[in-house]
Scaffold this active site. Structure first.
Site, PDB file in Angstrom:
ATOM      1  NE  ARG A  16      -2.169  -2.230   3.176  1.00  0.00           N
ATOM      2  CZ  ARG A  16      -2.615  -2.654   4.360  1.00  0.00           C
ATOM      3  NH1 ARG A  16      -3.750  -2.168   4.836  1.00  0.00           N
ATOM      4  NH2 ARG A  16      -1.942  -3.543   5.058  1.00  0.00           N
ATOM      5  CG  ASP A 107       2.901  -1.853  10.206  1.00  0.00           C
ATOM      6  OD1 ASP A 107       2.794  -2.371  11.340  1.00  0.00           O
ATOM      7  OD2 ASP A 107       2.073  -2.050   9.297  1.00  0.00           O
ATOM      8  N   GLY A 144      -8.177  -4.623  12.231  1.00  0.00           N
ATOM      9  CA  GLY A 144      -8.938  -5.806  12.619  1.00  0.00           C
ATOM     10  C   GLY A 144      -9.809  -5.458  13.828  1.00  0.00           C
ATOM     11  CD  GLU A 159      -7.043  -8.647  10.087  1.00  0.00           C
ATOM     12  OE1 GLU A 159      -6.568  -7.634   9.545  1.00  0.00           O
ATOM     13  OE2 GLU A 159      -6.944  -8.843  11.311  1.00  0.00           O
ATOM     14  CG  ASN A 232      -1.210  -0.466   7.089  1.00  0.00           C
ATOM     15  OD1 ASN A 232      -0.292  -1.255   7.231  1.00  0.00           O
ATOM     16  ND2 ASN A 232      -2.201  -0.369   7.950  1.00  0.00           N
ATOM     17  CE1 TYR A 371      34.486  24.190   1.480  1.00  0.00           C
ATOM     18  CE2 TYR A 371      36.555  24.458   0.290  1.00  0.00           C
ATOM     19  CZ  TYR A 371      35.627  23.647   0.933  1.00  0.00           C
ATOM     20  OH  TYR A 371      35.858  22.300   1.035  1.00  0.00           O
ATOM     21  CG  ASN A 382      39.260  38.242  11.827  1.00  0.00           C
ATOM     22  OD1 ASN A 382      38.588  37.832  10.877  1.00  0.00           O
ATOM     23  ND2 ASN A 382      38.926  39.311  12.528  1.00  0.00           N
ATOM     24  CB  ALA A 385      34.554  39.286   3.553  1.00  0.00           C
TER      25      ALA A 385
HETATM   26  C1  UD1 Z   1      -2.528  -6.294  11.083  1.00  0.00           C
HETATM   27  C2  UD1 Z   1      -3.565  -7.180  11.814  1.00  0.00           C
HETATM   28  C3  UD1 Z   1      -4.767  -6.316  12.133  1.00  0.00           C
HETATM   29  C4  UD1 Z   1      -4.357  -5.129  12.969  1.00  0.00           C
HETATM   30  C5  UD1 Z   1      -3.234  -4.341  12.292  1.00  0.00           C
HETATM   31  C6  UD1 Z   1      -2.660  -3.309  13.243  1.00  0.00           C
HETATM   32  C7  UD1 Z   1      -3.303  -9.437  10.930  1.00  0.00           C
HETATM   33  C8  UD1 Z   1      -3.891 -10.470  10.033  1.00  0.00           C
HETATM   34  N1  UD1 Z   1      -3.951  -8.281  10.970  1.00  0.00           N
HETATM   35  O1  UD1 Z   1      -3.124  -5.864   9.873  1.00  0.00           O
HETATM   36  O2  UD1 Z   1      -5.726  -7.081  12.852  1.00  0.00           O
HETATM   37  O3  UD1 Z   1      -5.478  -4.296  13.199  1.00  0.00           O
HETATM   38  O4  UD1 Z   1      -2.140  -5.205  11.921  1.00  0.00           O
HETATM   39  O5  UD1 Z   1      -1.698  -2.496  12.635  1.00  0.00           O
HETATM   40  O6  UD1 Z   1      -2.335  -9.706  11.592  1.00  0.00           O
HETATM   41  N2  UD1 Z   1       4.221  -8.962   7.999  1.00  0.00           N
HETATM   42  C9  UD1 Z   1       5.203  -9.906   7.829  1.00  0.00           C
HETATM   43  N3  UD1 Z   1       4.994 -10.936   6.975  1.00  0.00           N
HETATM   44  C10 UD1 Z   1       3.808 -11.097   6.309  1.00  0.00           C
HETATM   45  C11 UD1 Z   1       2.800 -10.125   6.482  1.00  0.00           C
HETATM   46  C12 UD1 Z   1       3.029  -9.069   7.339  1.00  0.00           C
HETATM   47  O7  UD1 Z   1       6.275  -9.806   8.426  1.00  0.00           O
HETATM   48  O8  UD1 Z   1       3.705 -12.085   5.567  1.00  0.00           O
HETATM   49  C13 UD1 Z   1       4.474  -7.813   8.885  1.00  0.00           C
HETATM   50  C14 UD1 Z   1       4.402  -6.490   8.170  1.00  0.00           C
HETATM   51  O9  UD1 Z   1       5.703  -6.125   7.708  1.00  0.00           O
HETATM   52  C15 UD1 Z   1       3.899  -5.545   9.244  1.00  0.00           C
HETATM   53  C16 UD1 Z   1       3.102  -6.428  10.171  1.00  0.00           C
HETATM   54  O10 UD1 Z   1       3.469  -7.765   9.877  1.00  0.00           O
HETATM   55  O11 UD1 Z   1       4.958  -4.940   9.961  1.00  0.00           O
HETATM   56  C17 UD1 Z   1       1.600  -6.259   9.966  1.00  0.00           C
HETATM   57  O12 UD1 Z   1       1.302  -6.559   8.601  1.00  0.00           O
HETATM   58  P1  UD1 Z   1       0.287  -5.673   7.751  1.00  0.00           P
HETATM   59  O13 UD1 Z   1       0.183  -6.253   6.394  1.00  0.00           O
HETATM   60  O14 UD1 Z   1       0.607  -4.251   7.900  1.00  0.00           O
HETATM   61  O15 UD1 Z   1      -1.068  -6.020   8.525  1.00  0.00           O
HETATM   62  P2  UD1 Z   1      -2.314  -5.078   8.692  1.00  0.00           P
HETATM   63  O16 UD1 Z   1      -3.146  -5.164   7.490  1.00  0.00           O
HETATM   64  O17 UD1 Z   1      -1.879  -3.754   9.149  1.00  0.00           O
HETATM   65 MG    MG Z   2      -0.102  -2.752   9.151  1.00  0.00          MG
END
Ligand code: UD1
Ligand code: MG
Length: 466
Positions: A16, A107, A144, A159, A232, A371, A382, A385
Site C-alpha cells: 500500500r 509498522d 482488525g 480483519e 500502511n 569556504y 581572523n 570576507a
Molecule cells: C494487522 C492485523 C490487524 C491489525 C493491524 C494493526 C493481521 C492479520 N492483521 O493488519 O488485525 O489491526 O495489523 O496495525 O495480523 N508482515 C510480515 N509478513 C507477512 C505479512 C506481514 O512480516 O507475511 C508484517 C508487516 O511487515 C507488518 C506487520 O506484519 O509490519 C503487519 O502486517 P500488515 O500487512 O501491515 O497487517 P495489517 O493489514 O496492518
Molecule cells: Mg499494518
C-alpha cells in the site's frame, strides 16, 4: 520474571506504500520506521529480540540499515504469506524455548516502552496466556476488529476485509501487539489456514483458537490511541509523523526547552536538548544529536548528528551536519557546517560561510563569505570576507594549516597544501601558494597602477569604437 522474547514482524511487502523501498525503511523524523519499536524494546527486560524480515534482498537491506541495533536476531520469512507465517519464521529459531512472546508490528512506530510495561503488567495480573493490545477508536477503519464477550474477554479478531457490516461497527480494534505463551502460540499456528479475503495466514486467528482451547486470555485497551496507529499508506506515514513531532515537542516544552510554533518544528527521537534552549519556528533536528543548555536555534535551522555545546547561537537558516560546536560559539545566519567541522569555544562562523572537515580554535572567526575545507585554524585567528582554502586540485584534497592569531585579509586564497605560522598577516587580495613564517606579513597581489586623468579619455575612445 519469566523468559520474555520479543518478535517484531517486518517482512510484509508494504504494497500500500507503492514504493521500491521496504515499508519499514520509510522514515519518520529521519529515522526508519522499524527503528521505533526496536528503541522501545531496548528499554525492556527481554531475553531475546527477533525481527522477522524477508529472505530476499529487501530483507538484506532492512538488516543492513538497522545493523546498529546490537543483539537483534533476524529470522527470515521465505514468502510474505501473512502475519502468522511471519511468526512461524521466528518460532523456527526458538525451538525448545519456553516463555512468553511479545509480538509487535514493525509498522507501529509510536508505541512507547512505558505502555509496553503496562501491557506486560496487565498480562501478568490477569494470569493470561494471551493478551491483545487493543484501542477503542471512533472509526475502526481498516484495522482488525476485536470481538469480546460480556466479560470483556477476547473471543476473536476479524480483519476489516473479512468482517460483516455489523462487525465493522465494533470500535475496539487490534493494535497488532500481543503477549502469548510460546507453547500456546505454537499450537495455535499449527492449526492455521488461509481461508480469508487476503489468502494469508492470519496471526489474529490465534485469538479464536485460545477461546476454543479455553485458555485465559485478556485485552489491554491503550489509554492513548496515537500509540497503536500503524503505517500502511503514505498518508498514514505523514499523519503519524505530525503526531510524533507534536508529542516530542511537547515533551521538550515540559523539560525546560522553548519550542516556538511547535507545529512547524521537527525533533527526532534521538535528539537531546539542554534546558533554557530556545528553538524558533521551522527548525529540524535529527539523527544522533546533543544540544547543550541555553542555546538559541534560529528560524529554519537544520541540524543533524552534531554535538552542540552550551550557550551556542545558531542563527536562522544555517545547516549543520556531523559537526561539533563548542560552548559560546556563533554560527550563521545562512552558514553551512559540513561533516567534520569542529568549531571551538567562542568561535564565530558568520553568514555565507561554508566549513568542511576543519577545526576552528577558540575564538577564531570567519565572519562572512568564506569556504574553509580540510583546514586547521588556530585560536583567535581572523579570516576576512572571501577567504577561500583551495583544497582540491581535481584529484586530491590538501590541508591548510593556519596558526594562532593569524589575520587573513579579505578575498584571499590559500592554495593547499600550505601552512601559515602564528601571528602571520596576509594582505587583502593575496593568493598564498607557499608557506608563511610566523609573524610575517605577506602580500601577493599585483601592485596598483594609476594613470592620472585617463578616465574620460578611455571612455571617449571606447565610445568612438562602438
Ligand atoms: C494487522 C492485523 C490487524 C491489525 C493491524 C494493526 C493481521 C492479520 N492483521 O493488519 O488485525 O489491526 O495489523 O496495525 O495480523 N508482515 C510480515 N509478513 C507477512 C505479512 C506481514 O512480516 O507475511 C508484517 C508487516 O511487515 C507488518 C506487520 O506484519 O509490519 C503487519 O502486517 P500488515 O500487512 O501491515 O497487517 P495489517 O493489514 O496492518
Ligand atoms: Mg499494518
Amino acid at each position: 520474571m519469566d523468559n520474555m522474547i520479543a518478535i517484531v514482524l517486518a517482512a510484509g511487502r508494504g504494497t500500500r506504500m507503492l514504493s521500491e523501498c521496504p515499508k519499514v525503511l520509510h522514515t519518520l523524523l529521519d529515522e526508519p520506521l522499524l527503528s521505533y519499536p526496536l528503541r522501545a524494546l531496548a528499554e525492556l527486560d527481554l531475553s531475546r529480540r527477533l525481527v522477522v524480515v524477508g529472505a530476499d534482498q529487501v530483507g538484506d537491506r532492512v538488516v543492513k540499515s538497522l545493523s546498529g541495533f546490537i543483539g537483534v536476531e533476524w529470522p527470515r520469512q521465505e514468502h510474505p504469506r501473512g502475519t502468522a507465517d511471519a511468526v512461524a519464521a521466528a518460532l523456527a529459531a526458538l525451538e525448545g524455548v519456553s516463555g512468553t512472546a511479545l509480538i509487535l508490528s514493525g509498522d507501529v512506530p509510536l508505541l512507547t516502552s512505558a505502555t509496553l510495561r503496562l501491557f506486560i503488567e496487565k498480562h501478568r495480573q490477569c494470569r493470561a496466556q494471551m493478551t491483545v493490545m487493543t484501542a477503542v477508536l471512533d472509526d475502526g477503519g481498516s484495522y482488525g476488529r476485536v470481538l469480546v464477550d460480556e466479560n470483556n474477554l477476547p473471543e476473536a479478531i476479524v480483519e476489516a476485509r473479512d468482517a460483516t457490516a455489523e462487525q465493522l461497527l465494533n470500535r475496539r480494534i487490534n493494535s497488532g501487539t500481543y503477549l502469548v505463551d510460546l507453547d500456546l502460540l505454537r499450537r495455535a499456528l499449527a492449526t492455521g489456514n488461509c481461508a480469508n479475503a487476503q489468502g494469508e495466514y492470519y496471526l489474529t486467528d490465534m485469538v479464536a483458537f485460545a477461546r476454543d482451547a479455553k485458555v485465559a486470555a485478556a485485552i489491554y485497551d491503550v489509554p492513548d490511541i496515537n500509540e497503536i496507529l500503524g503505517v500502511n499508506t503514505r498518508l498514514d506515514l505523514v499523519d503519524l509523523e505530525t503526531r510524533l513531532a507534536a508529542r516530542i515537542c511537547r515533551s521538550w516544552l515540559d523539560r525546560g526547552v522553548t519550542v516556538r510554533f511547535p507545529e512547524t518544528v521537527r525533533i527526532g527521537p534521538c535528539v537531546h536538548i539542554g534546558p533554557e534552549t530556545e528553538i524558533d519556528s521551522g527548525v529540524t533536528l535529527s539523527g544522533s544529536l546533543v544540544i547543550g543548555t541555553g542555546c538559541s536555534l534560529g528560524r529554519g535551522v537544520i541540524i543533524k548528528n552534531c554535538k552542540i555545546g552550551n550557550q551556542v547561537a545558531v542563527k536562522p537558516y544555517s545547516i549543520l551536519e556531523d559537526a561539533v560546536v563548542d560552548d559560546g560559539a556563533q554560527v550563521g545566519p545562512f552558514a553551512r557546517l559540513r561533516p567534520g567541522s569542529d568549531i571551538g569555544a567562542g568561535a564565530k562562523i558568520g553568514n555565507f560561510v561554508e566549513v568542511k572537515k576543519s577545526r576552528f580554535g577558540k575564538g577564531a572567526k570567519a565572519s562572512h563569505l568564506a569556504y574553509i575545507g580540510d583546514a586547521q585554524v588556530g585560536e583567535d585567528s581572523n579570516l576576512g570576507a572571501g577567504t577561500i582554502t583551495c583544497n582540491y586540485d581535481g584529484f586530491k584534497k590538501y590541508k591548510t594549516e593556519i596558526g594562532r592569531r593569524v589575520f587573513i585579509g579579505s578575498d584571499s586564497q590559500l592554495v593547499a597544501p600550505v601552512t601559515l605560522g602564528d601571528d602571520a598577516l596576509v594582505a587583502a587580495g593575496s593568493t598564498v601558494t607557499r608557506d608563511v613564517a610566523e609573524n610575517a606579513l605577506v602580500s601577493s597581489r599585483i601592485r596598483q597602477k594609476e594613470l592620472p586623468g585617463r578616465g574620460m579619455a578611455w571612455r571617449r575612445a571606447a565610445q568612438e569604437e562602438k
